[in-house]
Design an enzyme around this catalytic site. Structure first.
Site: not given
Length: 225
Positions: A65, A142
């Site tokens: 991320c 996600r």
């Protein structure tokens, strides 16, 4: 403003996914909410009138991320040129978000220019179908939602925790969605601005006869190129 995310109950009642208890789908209205972010309080409907890429992360300080945040920050001007805003989300608290943004600045010399929403109760994640309503953690959060200026979800992508998203593809998808939204053309595989478009398929026998063998897949130069 407390840590709790606030949803518009009346708006939520009009969302098919909310009524049916199912994940958000393409063509649904994006659920409105008001929440704290790294750049102050944000309401999703504040983005009406422009395109929005709303993307989520399972947790702060995760390596994949972090790489996405650095890449998205570097491409922020390219999204802005498409009149497209960026909005991130992670389940951690606002204080954790602020520490993560500062760590990115210190480690990579990159200032993250877009807000990051806190979602410690996973209220947004559940409303958007990023994870199951019974999930006890954020392992599946996600996802990316491409939302048009009217607040309608036009595309959704989901990735596992181990694979980073492609910022180049996110940019390409926004441009393709914007081109297709004009209604006079479709965009073929791998389309980028300036490339050939696909004309709508013939719909009558006369049109098929007039067009010939290519009636179902006609490529043509984009008049907007």
């Amino acid at each position: 403003m407390t840590d709790r995310t606030i949803f518009d109950a009346d708006a939520a009642a009009d969302i098919p996914s909310a009524r049916a208890g199912r994940p958000l789908r393409i063509g649904d209205a994006a659920p409105d909410f008001c929440a704290r972010t790294t750049q102050g309080e944000v309401r999703l409907s504040d983005y009406r009138g422009r395109w929005l890429v709303f993307f989520s992360h399972p947790a702060d300080f995760t390596p994949v991320c972090t790489s996405e945040f650095v890449a998205l920050a570097g491409a922020a001007d390219r999204f802005a040129a498409l009149d497209c805003a960026l909005l991130g989300l992670s389940v951690d608290s606002l204080h954790a978000h602020l520490a993560w943004m500062e760590a990115i600045r210190a480690r990579f010399g990159t200032a993250v220019p877009f807000p990051v929403v806190e979602d410690p109760t996973m209220a947004v994640g559940r409303a958007y179908g990023m994870l199951d309503a019974t999930a006890q953690d954020s392992a599946t959060v996600r996802a990316t939602y491409f939302i048009d200026p009217e607040g309608i979800v036009r595309a959704i992508t989901c990735y596992p925790m181990s694979v980073g998203r492609s910022v180049a593809e996110m940019l390409r998808l926004v441009a393709a969605l914007q081109r297709a939204a004009r209604g006079d053309a479709l965009t073929p595989e791998g389309w980028t601005p300036g490339a050939d478009i696909v004309l709508p398929a013939a719909r009558t026998e006369d049109e098929v006869t007039a067009t010939g063998p290519s009636w179902f897949c006609r490529l043509a130069p984009d008049p907007l190129a």
